[in-house]
Design a protein around this motif. Structure first.
Motif, PDB file in Angstrom:
ATOM      1  N   THR A  64       0.826  -1.214   0.000  1.00  0.00           N
ATOM      2  CA  THR A  64       0.000   0.000   0.000  1.00  0.00           C
ATOM      3  C   THR A  64       0.855   1.257   0.000  1.00  0.00           C
ATOM      4  O   THR A  64       0.403   2.307  -0.443  1.00  0.00           O
ATOM      5  CB  THR A  64      -0.953   0.039   1.201  1.00  0.00           C
ATOM      6  OG1 THR A  64      -0.203   0.137   2.428  1.00  0.00           O
ATOM      7  CG2 THR A  64      -1.850  -1.186   1.245  1.00  0.00           C
ATOM      8  N   LYS A  69      -3.679  -0.511  -4.341  1.00  0.00           N
ATOM      9  CA  LYS A  69      -4.888  -0.149  -3.596  1.00  0.00           C
ATOM     10  C   LYS A  69      -5.979  -1.209  -3.664  1.00  0.00           C
ATOM     11  O   LYS A  69      -7.052  -1.017  -3.071  1.00  0.00           O
ATOM     12  CB  LYS A  69      -5.433   1.186  -4.120  1.00  0.00           C
ATOM     13  CG  LYS A  69      -4.526   2.373  -3.821  1.00  0.00           C
ATOM     14  CD  LYS A  69      -5.179   3.688  -4.193  1.00  0.00           C
ATOM     15  CE  LYS A  69      -4.290   4.871  -3.798  1.00  0.00           C
ATOM     16  NZ  LYS A  69      -4.924   6.173  -4.137  1.00  0.00           N
ATOM     17  N   GLN A  70      -5.705  -2.300  -4.372  1.00  0.00           N
ATOM     18  CA  GLN A  70      -6.679  -3.400  -4.470  1.00  0.00           C
ATOM     19  C   GLN A  70      -5.926  -4.703  -4.227  1.00  0.00           C
ATOM     20  O   GLN A  70      -5.409  -5.318  -5.146  1.00  0.00           O
ATOM     21  CB  GLN A  70      -7.336  -3.429  -5.849  1.00  0.00           C
ATOM     22  CG  GLN A  70      -8.053  -2.148  -6.233  1.00  0.00           C
ATOM     23  CD  GLN A  70      -8.602  -2.232  -7.649  1.00  0.00           C
ATOM     24  OE1 GLN A  70      -9.322  -3.165  -8.014  1.00  0.00           O
ATOM     25  NE2 GLN A  70      -8.258  -1.250  -8.468  1.00  0.00           N
ATOM     26  N   LYS A  92      -5.231   0.864   9.566  1.00  0.00           N
ATOM     27  CA  LYS A  92      -6.265   1.592   8.831  1.00  0.00           C
ATOM     28  C   LYS A  92      -6.141   1.402   7.312  1.00  0.00           C
ATOM     29  O   LYS A  92      -6.234   2.347   6.527  1.00  0.00           O
ATOM     30  CB  LYS A  92      -6.232   3.084   9.190  1.00  0.00           C
ATOM     31  CG  LYS A  92      -6.513   3.364  10.652  1.00  0.00           C
ATOM     32  CD  LYS A  92      -6.458   4.846  10.971  1.00  0.00           C
ATOM     33  CE  LYS A  92      -6.897   5.149  12.391  1.00  0.00           C
ATOM     34  NZ  LYS A  92      -6.108   4.450  13.420  1.00  0.00           N
ATOM     35  N   LYS A  93      -5.964   0.146   6.904  1.00  0.00           N
ATOM     36  CA  LYS A  93      -5.823  -0.177   5.486  1.00  0.00           C
ATOM     37  C   LYS A  93      -7.007  -0.995   4.956  1.00  0.00           C
ATOM     38  O   LYS A  93      -6.901  -1.647   3.917  1.00  0.00           O
ATOM     39  CB  LYS A  93      -4.522  -0.957   5.259  1.00  0.00           C
ATOM     40  CG  LYS A  93      -3.256  -0.212   5.665  1.00  0.00           C
ATOM     41  CD  LYS A  93      -2.975   0.980   4.783  1.00  0.00           C
ATOM     42  CE  LYS A  93      -1.637   1.619   5.134  1.00  0.00           C
ATOM     43  NZ  LYS A  93      -1.299   2.761   4.252  1.00  0.00           N
ATOM     44  N   GLU A  94      -8.134  -0.957   5.664  1.00  0.00           N
ATOM     45  CA  GLU A  94      -9.287  -1.766   5.261  1.00  0.00           C
ATOM     46  C   GLU A  94      -9.781  -1.434   3.844  1.00  0.00           C
ATOM     47  O   GLU A  94     -10.333  -2.300   3.162  1.00  0.00           O
ATOM     48  CB  GLU A  94     -10.450  -1.592   6.231  1.00  0.00           C
ATOM     49  CG  GLU A  94     -10.140  -1.951   7.672  1.00  0.00           C
ATOM     50  CD  GLU A  94      -9.787  -0.731   8.503  1.00  0.00           C
ATOM     51  OE1 GLU A  94     -10.329  -0.620   9.626  1.00  0.00           O
ATOM     52  OE2 GLU A  94      -8.994   0.109   8.022  1.00  0.00           O
ATOM     53  N   ALA A  95      -9.600  -0.197   3.420  1.00  0.00           N
ATOM     54  CA  ALA A  95     -10.069   0.198   2.088  1.00  0.00           C
ATOM     55  C   ALA A  95      -9.218  -0.408   0.980  1.00  0.00           C
ATOM     56  O   ALA A  95      -9.651  -0.471  -0.178  1.00  0.00           O
ATOM     57  CB  ALA A  95     -10.073   1.719   1.966  1.00  0.00           C
ATOM     58  N   TYR A  96      -8.010  -0.871   1.329  1.00  0.00           N
ATOM     59  CA  TYR A  96      -7.069  -1.366   0.331  1.00  0.00           C
ATOM     60  C   TYR A  96      -6.849  -2.874   0.382  1.00  0.00           C
ATOM     61  O   TYR A  96      -6.496  -3.479  -0.629  1.00  0.00           O
ATOM     62  CB  TYR A  96      -5.708  -0.683   0.503  1.00  0.00           C
ATOM     63  CG  TYR A  96      -5.750   0.819   0.444  1.00  0.00           C
ATOM     64  CD1 TYR A  96      -6.613   1.485  -0.416  1.00  0.00           C
ATOM     65  CD2 TYR A  96      -4.905   1.582   1.242  1.00  0.00           C
ATOM     66  CE1 TYR A  96      -6.645   2.866  -0.466  1.00  0.00           C
ATOM     67  CE2 TYR A  96      -4.917   2.965   1.198  1.00  0.00           C
ATOM     68  CZ  TYR A  96      -5.789   3.606   0.335  1.00  0.00           C
ATOM     69  OH  TYR A  96      -5.811   4.973   0.285  1.00  0.00           O
ATOM     70  N   GLU A  98      -8.106  -6.804   1.588  1.00  0.00           N
ATOM     71  CA  GLU A  98      -9.097  -7.780   2.057  1.00  0.00           C
ATOM     72  C   GLU A  98      -8.354  -9.062   2.420  1.00  0.00           C
ATOM     73  O   GLU A  98      -7.606  -9.597   1.602  1.00  0.00           O
ATOM     74  CB  GLU A  98     -10.126  -8.078   0.978  1.00  0.00           C
ATOM     75  CG  GLU A  98     -11.123  -9.167   1.392  1.00  0.00           C
ATOM     76  CD  GLU A  98     -12.007  -9.635   0.256  1.00  0.00           C
ATOM     77  OE1 GLU A  98     -12.974 -10.366   0.531  1.00  0.00           O
ATOM     78  OE2 GLU A  98     -11.708  -9.291  -0.907  1.00  0.00           O
TER      79      GLU A  98
END
Length: 245
Positions: A64, A69-70, A92-96, A98
């Protein structure tokens, strides 16, 4: 720093982008090879990636910081998958990122086949007969080809990556031929290679390989990477990974 509630856990500072990482002393802990692998590819924010056998999630976290970002972080060990998920939340990397608890060698059919633009993988360096047996089964799975051979792992990577997608590997230099043979067998053509040395004028211990699914024959050999310039002093290149933050 150790956890008061879980004495087998400790909180380590990644020293990059102010990130921290929970690790378990009774499980496989990351080493410099994870940091090296995360700095080998060039990532693009609009492309999808997976880390096969993510462990604590250290490689996706580092990805990241380099533009990815995916990211799907896949881990078969439930303890490590849970730890990786907590590390994603901690930083705090939950958006990037899984985290998926699964055996990546068993991911077949939709939606997995040809799903990713790129994969990173730090597979077990030893076959079942090599190296000192680890103290625990979980650590053995991370270090030895206990359940799957290198060929099985390469086949799984070829199944998950898109046509013309890339797979980046870090592996023991003494088994480079094994890796190249396994890659060619599943049409993951080696395209870029870089040897990793602890110090200048020492033999390579690790090797980085970029392979392309369905790629043309032809491989670039890059200048070697030296981890240290002298004992306990990182090389200029490795220092730059930390100092840019």
């Amino acid at each position: 720093m150790k956890s008061k509630d879980k004495p087998q856990e400790r909180l380590d500072d990644l020293l990059i982008d102010n990130m921290k990482l929970w690790q378990r002393t009774d499980q496989f802990c990351f080493a410099i090879d994870a940091v090296i692998l995360a700095h080998f590819p060039k990532f693009h924010e609009k492309r999808s990636y997976a880390d096969l056998g993510t462990g604590t999630g250290v490689i996706p976290l580092l990805m990241t910081t380099r533009g990815a970002k995916q990211i799907t972080a896949i881990e078969v060990n439930p303890l490590m998958a849970e730890l990786a998920a907590r590390n994603v939340i901690l930083n705090k990397k939950e958006a990037y990122i899984e985290v998926v608890e699964a055996d990546y060698c068993q991911l077949v059919g939709s939606p997995w086949v040809g799903r990713f633009d790129g994969l990173v993988i730090n597979p077990p360096y030893f076959n079942a007969l090599q190296g000192k047996p680890p103290d625990t089964v979980d650590v053995s799975l991370a270090r030895h080809e206990t359940n799957y051979t290198l060929g099985d792992i390469a086949q799984s990577a070829a199944r998950l990556v898109k046509y013309r997608g890339q797979v980046w590997w870090i592996y023991g230099a003494e088994r480079l031929v094994d890796l190249l043979v396994a890659l060619r067998a599943v049409k993951l053509e080696p395209k870029r290679i870089r040897f990793v040395h602890s110090f200048p004028n020492t033999k390579a211990k690790l090797v980085l390989v970029e392979s392309t699914k369905g790629g043309q024959v032809g491989m670039l050999t890059e200048a070697p990477l030296y981890i240290y310039e002298q004992p306990n002093v990182y090389s200029e290149e490795v220092r730059s990974w930390y100092e840019r933050n």
